[in-house]
Motif scaffolding. Sequence first.
Motif, PDB file in Angstrom:
ATOM      1  N   LEU A   1       0.734  -1.199  -0.047  1.00 30.90           N
ATOM      2  CA  LEU A   1       0.292   0.029   0.053  1.00 30.90           C
ATOM      3  C   LEU A   1       0.897   1.196   0.009  1.00 30.90           C
ATOM      4  O   LEU A   1       0.517   2.180  -0.560  1.00 30.90           O
ATOM      5  CB  LEU A   1      -0.949  -0.345   1.321  1.00 30.90           C
ATOM      6  CG  LEU A   1      -1.850  -1.336   1.209  1.00 30.90           C
ATOM      7  CD1 LEU A   1      -2.817  -1.091   2.562  1.00 30.90           C
ATOM      8  CD2 LEU A   1      -3.072  -1.130   0.151  1.00 30.90           C
ATOM      9  N   ALA A   2       1.946   1.094   0.855  1.00 28.64           N
ATOM     10  CA  ALA A   2       2.966   2.373   0.961  1.00 28.64           C
ATOM     11  C   ALA A   2       3.482   2.658  -0.500  1.00 28.64           C
ATOM     12  O   ALA A   2       3.837   3.724  -0.889  1.00 28.64           O
ATOM     13  CB  ALA A   2       3.826   2.144   1.667  1.00 28.64           C
ATOM     14  N   ASN A   3       3.476   1.779  -1.262  1.00 27.92           N
ATOM     15  CA  ASN A   3       4.127   1.869  -2.646  1.00 27.92           C
ATOM     16  C   ASN A   3       3.438   2.978  -3.330  1.00 27.92           C
ATOM     17  O   ASN A   3       3.926   3.457  -4.442  1.00 27.92           O
ATOM     18  CB  ASN A   3       4.439   0.522  -3.329  1.00 27.92           C
ATOM     19  CG  ASN A   3       5.779  -0.141  -2.707  1.00 27.92           C
ATOM     20  OD1 ASN A   3       6.541   0.358  -2.102  1.00 27.92           O
ATOM     21  ND2 ASN A   3       5.860  -1.400  -2.942  1.00 27.92           N
TER      22      ASN A   3
ATOM     23  N   VAL B   1       8.445   1.216   3.487  1.00 30.89           N
ATOM     24  CA  VAL B   1       8.367   0.792   4.925  1.00 30.89           C
ATOM     25  C   VAL B   1       9.427  -0.273   5.271  1.00 30.89           C
ATOM     26  O   VAL B   1       9.482  -1.306   4.455  1.00 30.89           O
ATOM     27  CB  VAL B   1       6.972   0.080   4.989  1.00 30.89           C
ATOM     28  CG1 VAL B   1       6.981  -0.343   6.559  1.00 30.89           C
ATOM     29  CG2 VAL B   1       5.704   1.096   4.747  1.00 30.89           C
ATOM     30  N   LYS B   2      10.424  -0.091   6.095  1.00 28.46           N
ATOM     31  CA  LYS B   2      11.600  -0.794   6.341  1.00 28.46           C
ATOM     32  C   LYS B   2      11.351  -1.385   7.870  1.00 28.46           C
ATOM     33  O   LYS B   2      10.942  -0.589   8.897  1.00 28.46           O
ATOM     34  CB  LYS B   2      12.854   0.097   6.191  1.00 28.46           C
ATOM     35  CG  LYS B   2      12.834   0.628   4.923  1.00 28.46           C
ATOM     36  CD  LYS B   2      14.445   1.238   4.728  1.00 28.46           C
ATOM     37  CE  LYS B   2      14.680   1.459   3.141  1.00 28.46           C
ATOM     38  NZ  LYS B   2      15.917   2.332   3.134  1.00 28.46           N
TER      39      LYS B   2
ATOM     40  N   LEU C   1      -0.732   1.633  13.682  1.00 26.21           N
ATOM     41  CA  LEU C   1       0.278   2.479  13.545  1.00 26.21           C
ATOM     42  C   LEU C   1       1.199   2.653  12.409  1.00 26.21           C
ATOM     43  O   LEU C   1       1.590   3.756  12.006  1.00 26.21           O
ATOM     44  CB  LEU C   1       1.117   1.993  14.596  1.00 26.21           C
ATOM     45  CG  LEU C   1       0.793   1.981  16.187  1.00 26.21           C
ATOM     46  CD1 LEU C   1       1.678   1.392  17.110  1.00 26.21           C
ATOM     47  CD2 LEU C   1       0.346   3.421  16.545  1.00 26.21           C
ATOM     48  N   ILE C   2       1.466   1.382  11.532  1.00 25.47           N
ATOM     49  CA  ILE C   2       2.184   1.709  10.105  1.00 25.47           C
ATOM     50  C   ILE C   2       1.382   2.544   9.247  1.00 25.47           C
ATOM     51  O   ILE C   2       1.487   3.306   8.702  1.00 25.47           O
ATOM     52  CB  ILE C   2       2.703   0.335   9.661  1.00 25.47           C
ATOM     53  CG1 ILE C   2       3.612  -0.372  10.587  1.00 25.47           C
ATOM     54  CG2 ILE C   2       3.183   0.474   8.444  1.00 25.47           C
ATOM     55  CD1 ILE C   2       4.074  -1.523  10.272  1.00 25.47           C
ATOM     56  N   GLY C   3      -0.199   2.185   9.142  1.00 24.33           N
ATOM     57  CA  GLY C   3      -1.103   2.962   8.275  1.00 24.33           C
ATOM     58  C   GLY C   3      -0.872   4.189   8.624  1.00 24.33           C
ATOM     59  O   GLY C   3      -0.966   4.938   7.654  1.00 24.33           O
TER      60      GLY C   3
ATOM     61  N   PHE D   1       5.050  12.118   3.583  1.00 22.76           N
ATOM     62  CA  PHE D   1       5.022  12.585   2.028  1.00 22.76           C
ATOM     63  C   PHE D   1       5.655  11.589   0.980  1.00 22.76           C
ATOM     64  O   PHE D   1       6.523  10.791   1.518  1.00 22.76           O
ATOM     65  CB  PHE D   1       5.956  13.957   1.940  1.00 22.76           C
ATOM     66  CG  PHE D   1       5.354  15.256   2.776  1.00 22.76           C
ATOM     67  CD1 PHE D   1       4.095  15.758   1.995  1.00 22.76           C
ATOM     68  CD2 PHE D   1       5.710  15.316   3.995  1.00 22.76           C
ATOM     69  CE1 PHE D   1       3.542  16.719   2.900  1.00 22.76           C
ATOM     70  CE2 PHE D   1       5.179  16.439   4.711  1.00 22.76           C
ATOM     71  CZ  PHE D   1       3.822  17.081   4.184  1.00 22.76           C
ATOM     72  N   PRO D   2       5.105  11.610  -0.182  1.00 24.95           N
ATOM     73  CA  PRO D   2       6.144  10.799  -1.101  1.00 24.95           C
ATOM     74  C   PRO D   2       7.475  10.768  -1.083  1.00 24.95           C
ATOM     75  O   PRO D   2       7.912  11.962  -0.886  1.00 24.95           O
ATOM     76  CB  PRO D   2       5.161  11.121  -2.388  1.00 24.95           C
ATOM     77  CG  PRO D   2       4.039  11.561  -1.960  1.00 24.95           C
ATOM     78  CD  PRO D   2       4.215  12.428  -0.711  1.00 24.95           C
ATOM     79  N   GLY D   3       8.061   9.859  -1.134  1.00 24.09           N
ATOM     80  CA  GLY D   3       9.515   9.729  -1.170  1.00 24.09           C
ATOM     81  C   GLY D   3      10.108   9.410  -0.102  1.00 24.09           C
ATOM     82  O   GLY D   3      11.518   9.557   0.140  1.00 24.09           O
TER      83      GLY D   3
END
Length: 388
Positions: A255-257, A263-264, A288-290, A297-299
């Motif tokens: 989803l983050a992509n 997300v690491k 929490l990650i969501g 922000f993107p990037g």
Amino acid sequence: MQCNDNGTIIKVLHDDFQLSDFIQEGMLLSSLFPTAQIGKLLSFMLKIKEKGVSLDQEFALQTESKCREISLAGYMLDGVIWIFGVTDQGSSAHLMNLLQQINNEQSNTIRLLAKTTYEMQSTRNAGDEKVLDEMSRLNNELVNLQRELSRKNIELQRLNELKNKFLGMAAHDIRNPLGVIIAYADYMLDDEDQLLNDEYKGFLKSMHESALFLQGIIEDLLDYSKIEAGKLELNLGEYDFYKQIYHVVSLNSVLANKKNIQVKAELPEGACHFRYDYHKMQQIINNLIGNAVKFSFPGNEVLVTVKRHETSVEVCIKDNGIGIAADSIPFIFQPFGKLGSKGTAGEKSTGLGLSIVKRLIDGHGGTIDVVSEIGKGSSFYFTIPLER
């Protein structure tokens, strides 16, 4: 109960939980709670000493037979600390306000009694019987005030139970037809190129996104109503905590992509097995990650780190997003305590997610905190004890 400023229980005044055999006068208040919550309890007592009052702090009360969730409030009066405990959050503050009101009325009554007694002593011809009659009358007034307090407390509990029942019923009844709407929208989106022109495609996508958001609200309401009704049940089992962290990070990376956000995870080597509720823990970490992705922000990247201590594990979810205003931080774990801003891509929030997360962590005997600064991002920390 009443405690002195060293945290020793002086007197148990009222006990609906039937813990009198376990709670003894002269014992330390801290002995009622798990070791992992001693620091939190000390902060609670220190706040009472410094500020005179502390409202709605959630703890896990540890007895010989079981562990129950309890919300504490307290205030300082004439050098004595009064502690109130209830099983539903928010009631302790209301109860304390009522007691404070009654305490003020008692103080006024006592002043009136002292004045009346003095006047009667000054005029001996009135006789001692009048003094006794006045004292009896004032004592009856105090008893009536206590009865009124008890009645109001029972009514408050009944209304709170009705509210939770209504929330659960409404959310459950809405969820089924909403699921049908989402299913049909998914079906139409699969064939949108054949069925619709560009304008109607936009309409359909907006409907689909709104339905998914509404579904999230319904699920949060169902969770919240269960927790508020005291029906939080933990299905404990032994799992590899590190493995689950990697799994949740992998799911959220997809989803983050879409926002070009990475997300690491940085975890210790090996495994970390202990007993906890797998699905509840998944809900905590996902939320929490969501949120971190939502407000980044993107990037940028979201970093999940885990530290293992002797008796607990500590998880940190750090982002470099928009941050949280200092005056909003004290309220973000309260129900509907929104952060006051939308996600960086216009994402919306129900205002219940962090409140549910906190209650789930409390249920595991853990704690959660946040460090944030506007424009520099946020770091959410939570700890879970390895043994309960």
